[in-house]
Design an enzyme around this catalytic site. Structure first.
Site, PDB file in Angstrom:
ATOM      1  N   LYS A  64      83.856  14.506  41.431  1.00 19.48           N
ATOM      2  CA  LYS A  64      82.603  14.567  40.671  1.00 19.48           C
ATOM      3  C   LYS A  64      81.474  15.183  41.503  1.00 19.48           C
ATOM      4  O   LYS A  64      80.755  16.059  41.036  1.00 19.48           O
ATOM      5  CB  LYS A  64      82.215  13.159  40.203  1.00 19.48           C
TER       6      LYS A  64
ATOM      7  N   SER B 138      86.570   7.202  41.670  1.00 19.39           N
ATOM      8  CA  SER B 138      86.037   7.726  42.923  1.00 19.39           C
ATOM      9  C   SER B 138      87.056   8.657  43.577  1.00 19.39           C
ATOM     10  O   SER B 138      88.266   8.413  43.532  1.00 19.39           O
ATOM     11  CB  SER B 138      85.697   6.575  43.880  1.00 19.39           C
TER      12      SER B 138
ATOM     13  N   CYS C  30      90.949  21.777  66.005  1.00 17.75           N
ATOM     14  CA  CYS C  30      91.688  21.793  67.265  1.00 17.75           C
ATOM     15  C   CYS C  30      92.988  22.583  67.131  1.00 17.75           C
ATOM     16  O   CYS C  30      93.387  23.304  68.048  1.00 17.75           O
ATOM     17  CB  CYS C  30      91.961  20.372  67.741  1.00 17.75           C
TER      18      CYS C  30
END
Length: 721
Positions: free
Chosen positions: A530, A526, A26
């Protein structure tokens, strides 16, 4: 006095509406609108090529940086609602905490904005108070700003591509259409000759001759019309199949980032623009050419009958042109709004169907239905706006043309009473005037339709003019060792990657090597890159710098076609396709190897499950594997990867749904196969099966001792167990 030319007066310019294609662009669209307003003509295709945007969107600082590269200076402001009128317009407003819009005008009870997601709209002040965050950005041309055109040219030849057989079909339709037009010119003379030659002299023989002749003409006209319809159908089908196939081929050849940055409904809507363009081209192109020719011919016939009456006919046509010209811009904007709103509603429906399990488990059926209903109502309202414009236009045009025809007959009848016309000439003149108005207005309508086609062309161009995935073909002679299909050595050297210029590096100067036939586990918290690293290894993403080499050869020089022939992979978001289990394992191979299918399934520990099914390997998997459990899906995906007999196997959480015993059997079976393996995992059992362990943290790779990875698990809290 050149400085006077640089003065910009807002009332002299038009602020365009540029709508976003990607879900997070946008800000880029807002910059494009303001750049166009000040004279830098640019479209979204060109903007995307100049600026890489993040999937997460852009900050105000990012927008100012991009605007600066377009030679516009920005000034960020924080203000109250009652100060909006003081802003230098057009300017950018921060909207609903996650969106940007362009402010066009401010009045007492509303503002007008150009929303990249929804088009031009008026927003009441009570809604503004809820949506406007209080942050605005004024953009003005700097001293180096230049008025230039940077739009990507869109031609039908580019959009259509390589389609064969068009020339001969076009020629046949043209010849048949010309024959029909000749018959159309002859038709008015029948009534004229009957009235002026037969009735006044009671000549039965002439009446028989005229009747017989025009019956033959009518029969030929209908036969030729049927032939033209058949050829047009054949031409339309030929164009549709080849064109759609070409665009589909191009679409599937686009890089992964294209699909990640767009809603699926919007991609489907853009692909659907083919049918609109194709139907207009096959149905209107030739007729519009002939309309132009026949309008000139019939106009000459009208002047031959009476020049004074013909000026009235031309006046009626001029009124029609003015009405169409005035109505064009509202029609175009309404059509664009309707297309975008329909695509948004389609996206809502497709997302709800695709995620129906999550919808049901969270009891959000009513919420999703309400969201879809709101999008559908918006699309319907846009359609109603088009119909309202059409009704108003048709009413006005019908009134003008009806009154004009009455006046024309009146004046022509006066010519008969004065002896300048015969009764037959009156009938023929009115018929020719109707033909002229029909042909000339048809030509104007065709021009409008072809102009409106640019709207669909721009949407289709987002697919067709986007560059396909690079480095697909090899650029160097491949060494003989690469054709031996042996387990390769992999070297990653100084690898860097980020998703856009405005984001930090996800992979930051990453270095490590994998020996031939070795198994390496990549671990880490996390969100540390990876899966991104896996996509780089697969060639789905292109590194910003650094290299990935296979047996000493850069994979980009090797060519993705050849490289991907050597790899097998199972990614976290991999899916199965509608078909049988055997079809999915061999990935719909044209000549499937049943023995290899069963061998791959046995290694993946899914063979016994398949044989327990009533139809064995012919059992259907359902939509996206809905008839199988999560663990069964993972094992079928693994069998699909093994069926390719890869030299390099990349597994991204490929065994997260498997029990420990099955996973151990799979790992032992794969160990005996001649391949290099890269395993991305969190489970200790999976990591223990690898020869080496590499920790990826903050985008940096660091090899750790295999026996120490549990210590890293505890310190980094990256274990799922």
């Amino acid at each position: 006095m050149k400085f006077l030319e640089s003065l910009n007066f807002g009332w002299r310019r038009r602020l365009p509406v540029i709508q976003q294609t990607q879900s997070a662009e946008c800000g880029l669209a807002c910059i494009g609108m303001i750049a166009n307003f000040y004279g830098h003509s640019i479209d979204m295709v060109s903007l995307r090529r100049r600026f890489s945007t993040s999937l997460k969107g852009a900050t105000l600082a990012d927008i100012m940086l991009m605007a600066n590269r377009l030679d516009m200076a920005g000034r960020a402001l924080r203000l109250d609602l009652d100060e909006l009128a003081k802003l230098r317009r057009p300017c950018i407003l921060h909207w609903e905490l996650n969106h940007f819009v362009v402010l066009k005008s401010v009045s007492k009870d509303k503002i007008t904005i150009h929303d990249p997601a929804r088009g031009k709209r008026d927003v009441p002040m009570d809604e503004v108070s809820r949506c406007f965050t209080g942050v605005a950005l004024e953009l003005l041309p700097s001293a180096t700003f230049k008025k230039v055109s940077e739009k990507e040219s869109i031609s039908m030849l580019k959009l259509i591509g390589n389609v064969t057989g068009i020339g001969s079909a076009f020629a046949q339709i043209m010849i048949l259409s010309v024959a029909l037009e000749v018959f159309g010119i002859l038709s008015p003379f029948y009534m004229q000759w009957v009235l002026d030659q037969v009735l006044v002299s009671a000549d039965y023989d002439l009446l028989t001759l005229l009747g017989t002749g025009f019956i033959i003409i009518m029969i030929l006209q209908n036969i030729i019309a049927a032939l033209r319809s058949w050829v047009t159908t054949w031409f339309s089908s030929l164009l549709s199949v080849q064109w759609t196939t070409n665009v589909c081929s191009h679409l599937l050849g686009l890089p992964m980032s294209y699909f990640e940055e767009r809603h699926i409904g919007d991609v489907v809507s853009r692909f659907g623009s083919i049918s609109t363009i194709q139907s207009t081209l096959t149905g209107r192109f030739i007729s519009s050419i002939l309309d132009g020719v026949m309008a000139i011919v019939t106009l000459g016939m009208l002047f031959a009958y009476s020049s004074s009456l013909t000026w009235l006919v031309l006046g009626l046509f001029l009124a029609y042109m003015i009405i169409r010209w005035v109505a064009f811009r509202p029609f175009r904007q309404a059509n664009e709004d309707q297309i975008v709103a329909s695509a948004r509603a389609q996206s809502q429906l497709l997302e709800s169907i695709r995620g129906v399990q999550a919808v049901k488990l969270n009891n959000k059926q009513e919420t999703r239905i309400a969201a879809y209903a709101n999008a559908l109502v918006e699309a319907t309202n846009k359609g109603i706006a088009i119909e309202r414009l059409s009704i108003g236009f048709s009413t006005l045009q019908g009134t003008i043309s009806g009154v004009g025809r009455v006046a024309l007959v009146w004046l022509a009848a006066t010519q008969v009473l004065e002896g300048n016309f015969t009764s037959g000439m009156l009938v023929a003149y009115v018929s020719f005037s109707d033909q002229f108005m029909s042909r000339a207005s048809g030509l104007v309508d065709a021009v409008i339709e072809f102009t409106m086609l640019r709207l669909h062309g721009e949407r289709l161009a987002d697919i067709v003019l986007t560059d396909t995935e690079a480095d697909m073909e090899n650029r160097v002679a491949l060494p003989a060792t690469l054709s031996d299909r042996s387990a390769p050595a992999v070297d990653i050297e100084n690898l860097c990657f980020r998703y856009s210029e405005t984001e930090p590096l996800v992979i930051n100067h990453c270095n490590f090597s994998i020996r031939s036939g070795e198994s390496v586990a990549i671990i880490g918290p996390s969100g540390q890159g990876k899966t991104t690293l896996a996509k780089l290894l697969l060639g789905l993403l292109k590194p910003e710098s650094g290299s990935i080499t296979i047996d000493g050869l850069d994979i980009r020089k090797m060519g993705m076609h050849h490289y991907r022939d050597r790899i097998g992979c199972v990614m976290q978001d991999d899916i199965l396709f509608a078909g049988s289990i055997a079809d999915n394992i061999c990935f719909f191979d044209s000549v499937p190897n049943q023995a290899l299918i069963e061998k791959s399934a046995t290694i993946a520990q899914i063979h016994s499950d398949i044989m327990a099914m009533p139809m064995g390997y012919h059992s259907l998997v359902g939509d996206m594997g809905s008839s199988l459990s999560g663990g069964q899906i993972q094992r079928v995906l693994l069998a699909r990867a093994l069926y390719r007999q890869p030299d390099l196997l990349i597994l991204d959480e490929a065994s997260s749904h498997l029990d420990i015993e099955r996973e151990r059997f799979i790992n032992e079976s794969i160990k005996s196969m001649p391949m290099t393996r890269v395993i991305i995992a969190h489970r200790p059992e999976t990591i223990r099966s690898a020869d080496r362990v590499i920790l990826l943290s903050q985008g940096v790779a660091q090899e750790i001792e295999k026996d120490d990875f549990m210590t890293v698990f505890e310190s980094e809290d990256i274990s799922n167990n």
